[in-house]
Design a protein around this motif. Structure first.
Motif, PDB file in Angstrom:
ATOM      1  N   LYS A 196       0.851  -1.189   0.000  1.00  0.00           N
ATOM      2  CA  LYS A 196       0.000   0.000   0.000  1.00  0.00           C
ATOM      3  C   LYS A 196       0.889   1.243   0.000  1.00  0.00           C
ATOM      4  CE  LYS A 196      -2.283   1.006   3.746  1.00  0.00           C
ATOM      5  NZ  LYS A 196      -3.264   0.897   4.863  1.00  0.00           N
ATOM      6  N   ASP A 197       0.751   2.028  -1.037  1.00  0.00           N
ATOM      7  CA  ASP A 197       1.543   3.260  -1.158  1.00  0.00           C
ATOM      8  C   ASP A 197       3.044   2.987  -1.068  1.00  0.00           C
ATOM      9  OD1 ASP A 197      -0.857   4.700  -1.289  1.00  0.00           O
ATOM     10  OD2 ASP A 197      -0.957   4.850   0.910  1.00  0.00           O
ATOM     11  N   GLY A 198       3.461   1.902  -1.691  1.00  0.00           N
ATOM     12  CA  GLY A 198       4.879   1.571  -1.720  1.00  0.00           C
ATOM     13  C   GLY A 198       5.406   0.972  -0.436  1.00  0.00           C
ATOM     14  N   LYS A 199       4.500   0.677   0.496  1.00  0.00           N
ATOM     15  CA  LYS A 199       4.901   0.089   1.773  1.00  0.00           C
ATOM     16  C   LYS A 199       4.154  -1.220   2.014  1.00  0.00           C
ATOM     17  CE  LYS A 199       5.755   4.600   3.965  1.00  0.00           C
ATOM     18  NZ  LYS A 199       5.381   5.478   5.114  1.00  0.00           N
ATOM     19  N   GLU A 200       4.345  -1.776   3.213  1.00  0.00           N
ATOM     20  CA  GLU A 200       3.642  -3.003   3.598  1.00  0.00           C
ATOM     21  C   GLU A 200       2.127  -2.780   3.569  1.00  0.00           C
ATOM     22  OE1 GLU A 200       6.021  -1.570   5.366  1.00  0.00           O
ATOM     23  OE2 GLU A 200       7.671  -2.996   5.556  1.00  0.00           O
ATOM     24  N   PRO A 201       1.348  -3.861   3.416  1.00  0.00           N
ATOM     25  CA  PRO A 201      -0.118  -3.737   3.341  1.00  0.00           C
ATOM     26  C   PRO A 201      -0.757  -3.078   4.556  1.00  0.00           C
ATOM     27  CG  PRO A 201       0.569  -5.870   2.525  1.00  0.00           C
ATOM     28  CD  PRO A 201       1.796  -5.234   3.109  1.00  0.00           C
ATOM     29  N   ASN A 202      -0.166  -3.210   5.750  1.00  0.00           N
ATOM     30  CA  ASN A 202      -0.702  -2.520   6.930  1.00  0.00           C
ATOM     31  C   ASN A 202       0.407  -2.352   7.979  1.00  0.00           C
ATOM     32  OD1 ASN A 202      -0.501  -4.945   8.418  1.00  0.00           O
ATOM     33  ND2 ASN A 202      -2.636  -5.485   8.059  1.00  0.00           N
ATOM     34  N   ASN A 203       0.017  -1.856   9.151  1.00  0.00           N
ATOM     35  CA  ASN A 203       1.011  -1.509  10.178  1.00  0.00           C
ATOM     36  C   ASN A 203       1.086  -2.519  11.315  1.00  0.00           C
ATOM     37  OD1 ASN A 203      -1.431  -0.951  11.495  1.00  0.00           O
ATOM     38  ND2 ASN A 203      -0.589   0.827  12.600  1.00  0.00           N
ATOM     39  N   GLY A 262       8.465  -8.923  16.650  1.00  0.00           N
ATOM     40  CA  GLY A 262       8.992  -7.616  16.283  1.00  0.00           C
ATOM     41  C   GLY A 262       9.100  -7.422  14.786  1.00  0.00           C
ATOM     42  N   GLY A 263       9.012  -6.172  14.354  1.00  0.00           N
ATOM     43  CA  GLY A 263       9.047  -5.870  12.920  1.00  0.00           C
ATOM     44  C   GLY A 263       7.703  -6.143  12.270  1.00  0.00           C
ATOM     45  N   SER A 264       7.586  -5.805  11.005  1.00  0.00           N
ATOM     46  CA  SER A 264       6.331  -5.971  10.283  1.00  0.00           C
ATOM     47  C   SER A 264       5.945  -7.444  10.133  1.00  0.00           C
ATOM     48  CB  SER A 264       6.439  -5.350   8.892  1.00  0.00           C
ATOM     49  OG  SER A 264       5.262  -5.593   8.134  1.00  0.00           O
ATOM     50  N   VAL A 265       4.640  -7.682  10.062  1.00  0.00           N
ATOM     51  CA  VAL A 265       4.148  -9.052   9.798  1.00  0.00           C
ATOM     52  C   VAL A 265       4.279  -9.388   8.317  1.00  0.00           C
ATOM     53  CG1 VAL A 265       2.475  -9.017  11.700  1.00  0.00           C
ATOM     54  CG2 VAL A 265       1.749  -8.298   9.409  1.00  0.00           C
ATOM     55  N   TRP A 266       4.690  -8.430   7.522  1.00  0.00           N
ATOM     56  CA  TRP A 266       4.778  -8.630   6.075  1.00  0.00           C
ATOM     57  C   TRP A 266       6.230  -8.708   5.621  1.00  0.00           C
ATOM     58  CZ3 TRP A 266       0.242  -9.788   4.017  1.00  0.00           C
ATOM     59  CH2 TRP A 266      -0.921  -9.308   4.634  1.00  0.00           C
ATOM     60  N   ASP A 267       6.492  -9.589   4.676  1.00  0.00           N
ATOM     61  CA  ASP A 267       7.816  -9.681   4.078  1.00  0.00           C
ATOM     62  C   ASP A 267       7.644  -9.768   2.560  1.00  0.00           C
ATOM     63  OD1 ASP A 267      10.457  -9.742   5.380  1.00  0.00           O
ATOM     64  OD2 ASP A 267      10.807 -11.439   4.041  1.00  0.00           O
ATOM     65  N   LYS A 268       8.543  -9.106   1.862  1.00  0.00           N
ATOM     66  CA  LYS A 268       8.431  -9.084   0.399  1.00  0.00           C
ATOM     67  C   LYS A 268       8.710 -10.447  -0.218  1.00  0.00           C
ATOM     68  CE  LYS A 268       9.229  -4.307  -0.991  1.00  0.00           C
ATOM     69  NZ  LYS A 268      10.112  -3.388  -1.751  1.00  0.00           N
ATOM     70  N   ILE A 269       7.991 -10.733  -1.282  1.00  0.00           N
ATOM     71  CA  ILE A 269       8.224 -11.954  -2.039  1.00  0.00           C
ATOM     72  C   ILE A 269       9.294 -11.675  -3.089  1.00  0.00           C
ATOM     73  CG2 ILE A 269       7.180 -13.612  -3.647  1.00  0.00           C
ATOM     74  CD1 ILE A 269       4.548 -13.241  -2.163  1.00  0.00           C
ATOM     75  N   ASP A 300       5.957  -5.593  -5.273  1.00  0.00           N
ATOM     76  CA  ASP A 300       4.740  -5.102  -4.619  1.00  0.00           C
ATOM     77  C   ASP A 300       3.923  -6.220  -3.968  1.00  0.00           C
ATOM     78  OD1 ASP A 300       3.235  -2.892  -3.876  1.00  0.00           O
ATOM     79  OD2 ASP A 300       1.762  -3.264  -5.456  1.00  0.00           O
ATOM     80  N   LEU A 301       4.515  -7.415  -3.807  1.00  0.00           N
ATOM     81  CA  LEU A 301       3.796  -8.530  -3.188  1.00  0.00           C
ATOM     82  C   LEU A 301       4.450  -8.918  -1.863  1.00  0.00           C
ATOM     83  CD1 LEU A 301       2.786 -11.206  -5.876  1.00  0.00           C
ATOM     84  CD2 LEU A 301       1.318  -9.577  -4.674  1.00  0.00           C
ATOM     85  N   TYR A 302       3.603  -9.155  -0.864  1.00  0.00           N
ATOM     86  CA  TYR A 302       4.071  -9.506   0.464  1.00  0.00           C
ATOM     87  C   TYR A 302       3.332 -10.750   0.975  1.00  0.00           C
ATOM     88  CZ  TYR A 302       5.800  -4.649   0.681  1.00  0.00           C
ATOM     89  OH  TYR A 302       6.448  -3.444   0.444  1.00  0.00           O
ATOM     90  N   TYR A 303       3.999 -11.521   1.833  1.00  0.00           N
ATOM     91  CA  TYR A 303       3.312 -12.624   2.509  1.00  0.00           C
ATOM     92  C   TYR A 303       3.251 -12.316   4.003  1.00  0.00           C
ATOM     93  CZ  TYR A 303       7.863 -14.406   4.154  1.00  0.00           C
ATOM     94  OH  TYR A 303       9.085 -14.536   4.768  1.00  0.00           O
TER      95      TYR A 303
END
Length: 557
Positions: A132-139, A145-152, A157-160
């Motif tokens: 979202k807006d060049g960042k992770e899908p949410n906060n 610790g750290g985001s729940v999202w990691d780039k594929i 622009d895809l995260y798991y």
């Protein structure tokens, strides 16, 4: 409440990596567990829960599973697992395994295929979202610790999604194909003779599918992912399906790891038609927690401990059994957490034991608890292995603590405290291994070990044995297992007192949760003294003078 076969039992958690090494590689194994079954039988244990022994890269010590159908070679072979099941059965003991199905390992075949083709069949086994807006899908912040999202890789622009470590991608329970694969695996294990499962992090299987941003709870602008569960609707549908498809047909014993249940939902989890047979009572473990991080956790007071116990038992009354614990593989040692350091001794350890085994519910011991093992000392953060503690150390540094103070602060609550090797005797490495232990052994193993306490009348180990024997005593077990728990002198400072009122017997537990003596006035007639952590009882004319940390279990009229 309908009586179940496991109500009268006593359970014990084994952390296989640290229990007993049989081949000198420094890591506990299945052969080591088999060799110690007689010890557990003598202690009075009926149900044994094994933390994960599946194939794993061990980023999170086996809670990242790469193959659910294989035993990791560091623990042994499937033949040895079959032997463990058979040997336990010979002793009328039951083996329960960890069931980790909220997530798997990033080395699992499913995830590898998903990364090769995120839009394909296996991409649907996981939660994959556009940024979202060049960042992770949410906060959302992960539990580690750290985001729940990691780039594929290869897809900017895809995260798991991973609620835990990035190496632990969450399985997509919305996908019926995934659920069926999980059910097939569970049934395979139950058909091998497994008695059931401890079910890890299971409340997390239902997500907020809107993946909305949530109000930040720290200065990093993120929010703990646990907060998102408030918006995740329908978890009971999945859990009931899980029960119908696997546990129920096999009559399996199931115990869930739930931190986030609502009081009004407890019956849905452990009631007559509940999803599980039991859940762990984490009421005491959650006292003193601070959203800022582990470094800011507070010392627990006796009054807080008492109220946590009483309130959770009142919630469970008439609904079902919860499991009573003072520690597990995710918590520091109970005697170091619930007792002041200067007051931690055999008397106070026995007091905690008495409270834990006499409260309403299923007693669940953790390896080493029965001998009073304590927290270890982490002189330096390099001594720490646990991924969660290392993450919390960074949080402490960011909060302004020095390296030394940060290590000390998080070390007190580190999961590694409970993961140091078991103390069997006074030989090198406590009899755990002839090699180099995977995690340094607590230096106090010379004073605290099984061999020195075995058959020593006044030892912590023998006190636990007597408590377990009391629970199983035909004369008292109805009161200890099923008796209503009624508080006694609830307003008394630093004191825990309660009745266990059975159909024929009434027991009274008196625990002086302080080092100072205190007088307690009794209106009941004492018929017999069942347990005492001191050699004598000071009782005269209806008054009991309790010594520091003294606990009495009385048969009263």
């Amino acid at each position: 409440m309908k009586k179940k076969w496991w109500h009268e039992k006593v359970a014990y958690q084994i952390y296989p990596k640290s229990f007993q090494d049989s081949n000198g590689d420094g890591i506990g194994d299945l052969r080591g567990i088999i060799n110690r079954l007689d010890y557990l039988k003598e202690l009075g244990i009926d149900i044994i829960w094994l933390s994960p022994i599946y194939k794993s890269p061990f980023v999170d010590q086996g809670y990242d599973i790469s193959d659910y159908y294989e035993i990791d070679p560091i623990f042994g072979t499937m033949d040895e697992m079959d032997e463990l099941l058979a040997e336990a059965k010979k002793r009328d003991m039951y083996i329960v395994m960890d069931l980790v199905v909220n997530h798997c390992s990033n080395e699992h075949e499913w995830f590898k295929k998903a990364m090769e083709d995120p839009y394909g069949e296996y991409g649907k086994y996981f939660y994959i979202q556009k940024g979202k807006d060049g960042k992770e899908p949410n906060n959302w912040r992960s539990y580690f610790g750290g985001s729940v999202w990691d780039k594929i890789p290869g897809h900017d622009d895809l995260y798991y999604l991973h609620m835990f470590a990035k190496e632990q991608p969450d399985l997509n329970w919305e996908n019926p194909v995934v659920r069926n694969e999980i059910y097939k695996m569970i049934n395979w294990w139950l058909e091998k003779g497994l008695a059931g499962f401890r079910i890890d992090a299971i409340i997390n299987i239902k997500k907020d599918l809107e993946f909305r941003d949530l109000p930040a709870d720290r200065e990093d602008g993120m929010c703990c992912c646990a907060a998102s569960l408030e918006y995740a609707v329908g978890v009971h549908d999945y859990l009931q399906e899980l029960k119908r498809e696997t546990f129920e047909p096999h009559g399996a014993f199931t115990i869930g790891e739930l931190f986030n249940y609502k009081k009004e939902d407890l019956a849905d989890f452990i009631g007559e038609e509940g999803c599980f047979e039991s859940i762990f009572d984490f009421a005491t473990a959650q006292i003193g927690e601070n959203q800022k991080g582990m470094f800011a956790h507070n010392q627990i007071t006796p009054n807080q401990y008492r109220e946590a116990i009483f309130e959770s038992k009142e919630i469970a009354d008439g609904i079902g059994f919860m499991a009573n614990i003072i520690e597990n593989h995710d918590e520091p040692r109970g005697v170091s957490r619930y007792l002041k350091e200067e007051d931690c001794n055999d008397y106070s350890k026995k007091m905690l034991a008495g409270i834990t085994l006499m409260t309403y519910g299923l007693p669940f011991l953790y390896q080493g608890q029965e001998i009073g093992m304590t927290n270890t000392v982490f002189e330096d953060i390099t001594w720490v292995n646990d991924i969660s503690t290392l993450s919390e150390y960074k949080v402490a540094l960011e909060a302004g603590l020095s390296e030394r103070d940060a290590a000390k602060a998080v070390g007190k609550f580190s999961r590694d405290n409970a993961r140091t090797p078991m103390h069997w005797n006074r030989s090198e490495n406590g009899g755990f291994t002839t090699g180099t232990p995977w995690l340094p052994i607590n230096p106090n193993y010379l004073e605290i070990n099984v061999e020195s306490q075995l058959h020593e009348e006044e030892s912590v180990l023998e006190f636990y044995k007597k408590l377990i024997q009391l629970r199983k005593d035909p004369k008292y077990k109805e009161a200890v297992v099923y008796g209503k728990q009624v508080p006694f002198l609830r307003e008394e400072e630093n004191f825990i007192g309660f009745y266990r009122k059975g159909e024929e017997k009434t027991l009274l537990v008196l625990a002086n949760y302080q080092k100072e003596e205190r007088e307690i006035v009794l209106s009941e007639e004492i018929q017999s003294l069942l347990m005492n952590n001191y050699p004598v009882i000071n009782y005269n004319d209806g008054k009991v003078m309790l010594k520091g940390y003294q606990i009495l279990i009385l048969d009263v009229k």
